[in-house]
Design a protein around this motif. Sequence first.
Motif, PDB file in Angstrom:
ATOM      1  N   GLY A   1       6.904  16.678 -12.417  1.00  0.00           N
ATOM      2  CA  GLY A   1       7.130  18.006 -12.958  1.00  0.00           C
ATOM      3  C   GLY A   1       6.537  19.139 -12.147  1.00  0.00           C
ATOM      4  N   ALA A   2       5.814  18.788 -11.062  1.00  0.00           N
ATOM      5  CA  ALA A   2       5.153  19.831 -10.271  1.00  0.00           C
ATOM      6  C   ALA A   2       5.910  20.183  -9.009  1.00  0.00           C
ATOM      7  N   GLY A   3       7.025  19.486  -8.753  1.00  0.00           N
ATOM      8  CA  GLY A   3       7.757  19.750  -7.517  1.00  0.00           C
ATOM      9  C   GLY A   3       6.989  19.222  -6.319  1.00  0.00           C
ATOM     10  N   GLY A   4       6.913  19.998  -5.276  1.00  0.00           N
ATOM     11  CA  GLY A   4       6.181  19.584  -4.085  1.00  0.00           C
ATOM     12  C   GLY A   4       7.068  19.242  -2.914  1.00  0.00           C
ATOM     13  N   GLY A   5       8.362  19.018  -3.162  1.00  0.00           N
ATOM     14  CA  GLY A   5       9.282  18.831  -2.057  1.00  0.00           C
ATOM     15  C   GLY A   5       9.410  17.427  -1.531  1.00  0.00           C
ATOM     16  N   VAL A   6       8.699  16.432  -2.112  1.00  0.00           N
ATOM     17  CA  VAL A   6       8.806  15.047  -1.664  1.00  0.00           C
ATOM     18  C   VAL A   6       9.376  14.212  -2.800  1.00  0.00           C
ATOM     19  N   ALA A   7      10.428  13.444  -2.505  1.00  0.00           N
ATOM     20  CA  ALA A   7      11.105  12.651  -3.543  1.00  0.00           C
ATOM     21  C   ALA A   7      10.423  11.293  -3.674  1.00  0.00           C
ATOM     22  N   TYR A   8       9.235  11.293  -4.285  1.00  0.00           N
ATOM     23  CA  TYR A   8       8.461  10.047  -4.399  1.00  0.00           C
ATOM     24  C   TYR A   8       9.189   8.989  -5.213  1.00  0.00           C
ATOM     25  N   TRP A   9       9.885   9.425  -6.265  1.00  0.00           N
ATOM     26  CA  TRP A   9      10.580   8.439  -7.092  1.00  0.00           C
ATOM     27  C   TRP A   9      11.783   7.845  -6.364  1.00  0.00           C
ATOM     28  N   ALA A  10      12.362   8.594  -5.455  1.00  0.00           N
ATOM     29  CA  ALA A  10      13.428   8.026  -4.618  1.00  0.00           C
ATOM     30  C   ALA A  10      12.858   6.928  -3.725  1.00  0.00           C
TER      31      ALA A  10
ATOM     32  N   GLY B   1       0.822  -1.202   0.000  1.00  0.00           N
ATOM     33  CA  GLY B   1       0.000   0.000   0.000  1.00  0.00           C
ATOM     34  C   GLY B   1       0.851   1.244   0.000  1.00  0.00           C
ATOM     35  N   TRP B   2       1.888   1.243   0.818  1.00  0.00           N
ATOM     36  CA  TRP B   2       2.809   2.387   0.870  1.00  0.00           C
ATOM     37  C   TRP B   2       3.511   2.581  -0.473  1.00  0.00           C
ATOM     38  N   PHE B   3       3.987   1.485  -1.066  1.00  0.00           N
ATOM     39  CA  PHE B   3       4.684   1.561  -2.349  1.00  0.00           C
ATOM     40  C   PHE B   3       3.748   2.087  -3.437  1.00  0.00           C
ATOM     41  N   GLY B   4       2.511   1.610  -3.437  1.00  0.00           N
ATOM     42  CA  GLY B   4       1.548   2.082  -4.415  1.00  0.00           C
ATOM     43  C   GLY B   4       1.290   3.574  -4.294  1.00  0.00           C
ATOM     44  N   LEU B   5       1.244   4.066  -3.073  1.00  0.00           N
ATOM     45  CA  LEU B   5       1.047   5.504  -2.865  1.00  0.00           C
ATOM     46  C   LEU B   5       2.220   6.314  -3.411  1.00  0.00           C
ATOM     47  N   GLN B   6       3.431   5.785  -3.268  1.00  0.00           N
ATOM     48  CA  GLN B   6       4.597   6.509  -3.792  1.00  0.00           C
ATOM     49  C   GLN B   6       4.547   6.583  -5.315  1.00  0.00           C
ATOM     50  N   LEU B   7       4.170   5.464  -5.958  1.00  0.00           N
ATOM     51  CA  LEU B   7       4.064   5.467  -7.412  1.00  0.00           C
ATOM     52  C   LEU B   7       2.979   6.440  -7.883  1.00  0.00           C
ATOM     53  N   ALA B   8       1.821   6.366  -7.219  1.00  0.00           N
ATOM     54  CA  ALA B   8       0.718   7.236  -7.615  1.00  0.00           C
ATOM     55  C   ALA B   8       1.087   8.703  -7.436  1.00  0.00           C
ATOM     56  N   ALA B   9       1.705   9.025  -6.307  1.00  0.00           N
ATOM     57  CA  ALA B   9       2.089  10.405  -6.050  1.00  0.00           C
ATOM     58  C   ALA B   9       3.185  10.854  -7.005  1.00  0.00           C
TER      59      ALA B   9
END
Length: 242
Positions: free
Chosen positions: A183-192, A169-177
């Motif tokens: 390209g919108a920034g946001g300050g969270v390194a979701y792809w990391a 569930g956590w991993f899916g949220l990172q992919l979705a986010a």
Amino acid sequence: MFPIRDHNPSQSRPVVVPALIVANVAIFLLTLPLDQTSARLWTELALYPAAVMQGDLLWGLLTHMFLHAGLLHLAGNMLFLWIFGDNLEDQFGRLGFLLFYIACGLAAAGAQIAAEPDPGVPMVGASGAIAGVMGGYLLLFPRARVDVLVIVVVLVRVIALPAWLMLLGWFGLQLAAGYAMSGAGGGVAYWAHAGGFAAGVVLTLARFLWLGGPAFWTRTHGQPPHPPSRFAPSRIPPVRRP
């Protein structure tokens, strides 16, 4: 949802995990914005994707894993490391786990740089490396129980979930986010986060196969290979708005 503990005790006393926590806390204290020296230290140790793409400031690939942008950032990362790290250290050994942790952090940084080579802000945090620990945990102990603090508007409760449900569930949220914020920034390194998690699964495959691969799951039913921890039922009562 916030994990607060798992039911998967390690068979040996962890050493690297608490050492990493101490190192992260110590560097956080050293880089608090108290004066120009601490601010300069934080700035120099962060990871700058655009600079790395040019072959500059390469030390940031390693040092960024020990920097955090605030107390909550630090506390959240260290909580996840404490919950899931001891079992991976138990499996890999101390040196093996340290190398695994660093490799996951480097893979996480690589994934973020590939996704956003010039984000305009530096990258900091241990979450990519810790995501790798979570990926390795998923492969080895998919049905270990994790106690999760659930807060839904007016309801607060602790429930036990299988690790696969919480971690996937956590991993899916990172992919979705990551896709949503591309390209919108946001300050969270979701792809990391996503890259570190995937690297953790891949780097744990050798250990999984050495344990027997699918036969290991058959023997353990995806649960800890030793008796799980048992805790008294949560005393946190449901909290409802008057």
